[in-house]
Design a protein around this motif. Structure first.
Motif, short mmCIF file in Angstrom:
data_model
loop_
_atom_site.label_atom_id
_atom_site.label_comp_id
_atom_site.label_asym_id
_atom_site.label_seq_id
_atom_site.Cartn_x
_atom_site.Cartn_y
_atom_site.Cartn_z
N ASP A 69 36.37 20.52 46.77
CA ASP A 69 37.80 20.71 46.61
C ASP A 69 38.04 22.09 46.00
O ASP A 69 37.45 22.42 44.99
CB ASP A 69 38.35 19.61 45.67
N VAL A 70 38.87 22.88 46.66
CA VAL A 70 39.19 24.21 46.15
C VAL A 70 40.69 24.29 45.95
O VAL A 70 41.45 24.31 46.92
CB VAL A 70 38.73 25.33 47.13
N ASP A 71 41.11 24.24 44.71
CA ASP A 71 42.53 24.37 44.38
C ASP A 71 43.38 23.35 45.15
O ASP A 71 44.44 23.68 45.70
CB ASP A 71 42.98 25.79 44.69
N GLY A 72 42.88 22.12 45.23
CA GLY A 72 43.65 21.06 45.89
C GLY A 72 43.44 20.96 47.38
O GLY A 72 44.02 20.09 48.04
N THR A 90 42.53 31.86 52.73
CA THR A 90 43.51 32.83 52.23
C THR A 90 43.54 32.89 50.71
O THR A 90 44.00 33.86 50.14
CB THR A 90 44.94 32.53 52.74
N GLU A 91 43.04 31.85 50.05
CA GLU A 91 43.10 31.82 48.58
C GLU A 91 41.83 32.31 47.91
O GLU A 91 41.82 32.54 46.71
CB GLU A 91 43.33 30.37 48.11
N VAL A 92 40.75 32.37 48.69
CA VAL A 92 39.45 32.72 48.10
C VAL A 92 39.01 34.08 48.65
O VAL A 92 38.93 34.27 49.86
CB VAL A 92 38.39 31.65 48.44
N GLY A 93 38.74 35.00 47.75
CA GLY A 93 38.23 36.32 48.15
C GLY A 93 36.73 36.34 48.06
O GLY A 93 36.14 35.67 47.21
N MET A 94 36.09 37.11 48.94
CA MET A 94 34.63 37.18 48.86
C MET A 94 34.14 38.60 49.03
O MET A 94 34.66 39.35 49.86
CB MET A 94 34.00 36.28 49.94
N VAL A 95 33.16 38.95 48.22
CA VAL A 95 32.51 40.26 48.32
C VAL A 95 31.02 40.01 48.58
O VAL A 95 30.38 39.24 47.86
CB VAL A 95 32.72 41.08 47.03
N PHE A 96 30.52 40.66 49.63
CA PHE A 96 29.15 40.42 50.08
C PHE A 96 28.23 41.57 49.65
O PHE A 96 28.69 42.65 49.30
CB PHE A 96 29.12 40.33 51.61
N GLN A 97 26.94 41.31 49.82
CA GLN A 97 25.96 42.36 49.53
C GLN A 97 26.17 43.57 50.45
O GLN A 97 26.20 44.70 49.99
CB GLN A 97 24.56 41.76 49.75
N PRO A 168 43.89 36.58 45.58
CA PRO A 168 43.09 35.34 45.59
C PRO A 168 43.20 34.58 44.27
O PRO A 168 43.41 35.17 43.22
CB PRO A 168 41.66 35.84 45.80
N ARG A 169 43.04 33.26 44.38
CA ARG A 169 42.99 32.42 43.18
C ARG A 169 41.56 32.38 42.63
O ARG A 169 41.33 31.98 41.50
CB ARG A 169 43.42 30.99 43.56
N LEU A 170 40.61 32.74 43.49
CA LEU A 170 39.20 32.64 43.15
C LEU A 170 38.45 33.75 43.88
O LEU A 170 38.76 34.04 45.03
CB LEU A 170 38.69 31.27 43.63
N MET A 171 37.47 34.35 43.19
CA MET A 171 36.65 35.38 43.83
C MET A 171 35.19 34.95 43.84
O MET A 171 34.65 34.55 42.81
CB MET A 171 36.78 36.71 43.08
N LEU A 172 34.57 35.08 45.02
CA LEU A 172 33.14 34.80 45.16
C LEU A 172 32.41 36.12 45.40
O LEU A 172 32.87 36.95 46.18
CB LEU A 172 32.90 33.88 46.37
N PHE A 173 31.29 36.28 44.74
CA PHE A 173 30.49 37.50 44.91
C PHE A 173 29.06 37.10 45.24
O PHE A 173 28.45 36.34 44.50
CB PHE A 173 30.45 38.31 43.61
N ASP A 174 28.53 37.63 46.35
CA ASP A 174 27.14 37.33 46.69
C ASP A 174 26.29 38.59 46.58
O ASP A 174 26.28 39.42 47.47
CB ASP A 174 27.05 36.75 48.11
N GLU A 175 25.62 38.73 45.47
CA GLU A 175 24.78 39.89 45.17
C GLU A 175 25.49 41.20 45.49
O GLU A 175 25.00 42.02 46.29
CB GLU A 175 23.45 39.79 45.96
#
Ligand code: ADP
Ligand code: MG
Length: 253
Positions: A69-72, A90-97, A168-175
């Motif tokens: 569940d991500v923000d409902g 649309t709510e989750v931002g991601m930055v990749f290696q 974004p409500r949430l940011m994901l970073f992968d290395e």
């Protein structure tokens, strides 16, 4: 806070998530809750499932059992999530290696594209936001350039600005710093540190242990697809309770 209130206010909740690639059991009964404003750092050996874990959170990977569940918005097994998946994207931002910028677009256009296309912003608002974000990550003077004309550290900061443009409500970073020359790691970590200070909810896979110690509220050690240990950074780095965590840290610190 009662357990129930805690549960309902988490921005990310993973329950008994299992993921297989063919015969390979990559994620094993992953349970994880992330609260708004929290910074969670994921560490672990190469191949332990860190990327797969965070890619499941924004639906880049399917999983076979459990709930996310991500923000409902609920992601269900086998990718049958439809509208929820679109909302999460649309709510989750991601930055990749690898920065994954659009090579044929200027820095500014890289940042304005998604807000205009997905959010329907007009060009003027999108450009104003882009300039503000590029300023914030310290590359306002590069906005006319193309990605290949920038250093790796600058490109990664553009990638960060591009993700932030979607609010974004949430940011994901992968290395995010693993592909960078050593002298450029600091400028990217600085931008991330600033974002954490402003209260962004962040889940970060990294091998930068000093950064993890300084910025994380909690550190998660993943071992062969399992969460082996979760603890505040001072606990996990100075007195890990799990033998597997100790062994991993003795090899990398
Ligand atoms: P980490 O990010 O911790 O290095 P990954 O999540 O990338 O680990 O990978 C976990 C395991 O899943 C590894 O054994 C990897 O080889 C395997 N794997 C990752 N992606 C795929 C894929 N698309 N197809 C098959 N196996 C994969
Ligand atoms: Mg990885």
């Amino acid at each position: 806070m009662t357990q129930k209130e805690k549960t309902t206010s988490a921005i990310v909740r993973m329950e008994k998530v299992n993921k297989h690639f063919g015969n390979l059991h990559v994620l094993k009964d992953i349970d994880l809750e992330v609260m708004p404003g929290e910074v969670v750092v994921i560490i672990g050996a190469s191949g332990s499932g860190k990327s797969t874990l965070i890619r499941c959170i924004n639906g880049l990977e399917e999983f076979q059992s459990g709930h996310i569940d991500v923000d409902g918005n609920e992601l269900t097994p086998y990718g049958k999530s439809g509208k929820a998946l679109q909302r999460i994207r649309t709510e989750v931002g991601m930055v990749f290696q690898q920065f994954n910028l659009f090579p044929h677009l200027s820095v500014r256009d890289n940042v304005t594209l998604a807000p205009m296309k997905v959010r329907g912003w007009n060009q003027e608002d999108a450009v104003e936001t882009a300039e503000r974000l590029l300023q914030r990550v310290g590359i306002a003077d590069q906005s006319e350039k193309y990605p290949t004309q920038l250093s790796g550290g600058q490109q990664q900061r553009v990638a960060l600005a591009r993700a932030l443009a979607m609010e974004p409500r949430l940011m994901l970073f992968d290395e995010p710093t693993s592909a960078l020359d050593p002298e450029m790691i600091g400028e990217v970590l600085d931008a991330m540190r600033e974002l954490a200070r402003e209260g962004m909810t962040m889940i970060i896979v990294t091998h930068e242990m000093g950064f993890a110690r300084e910025v994380a509220d909690r550190v998660i050690y993943v071992h062969k697809g399992e969460i082996a240990e979760v603890a505040p950074p001072e606990k996990i780095f100075d007195s890990p309770h799990d033998e597997r965590t100790r062994s991993f840290l003795s090899r990398v610190l």
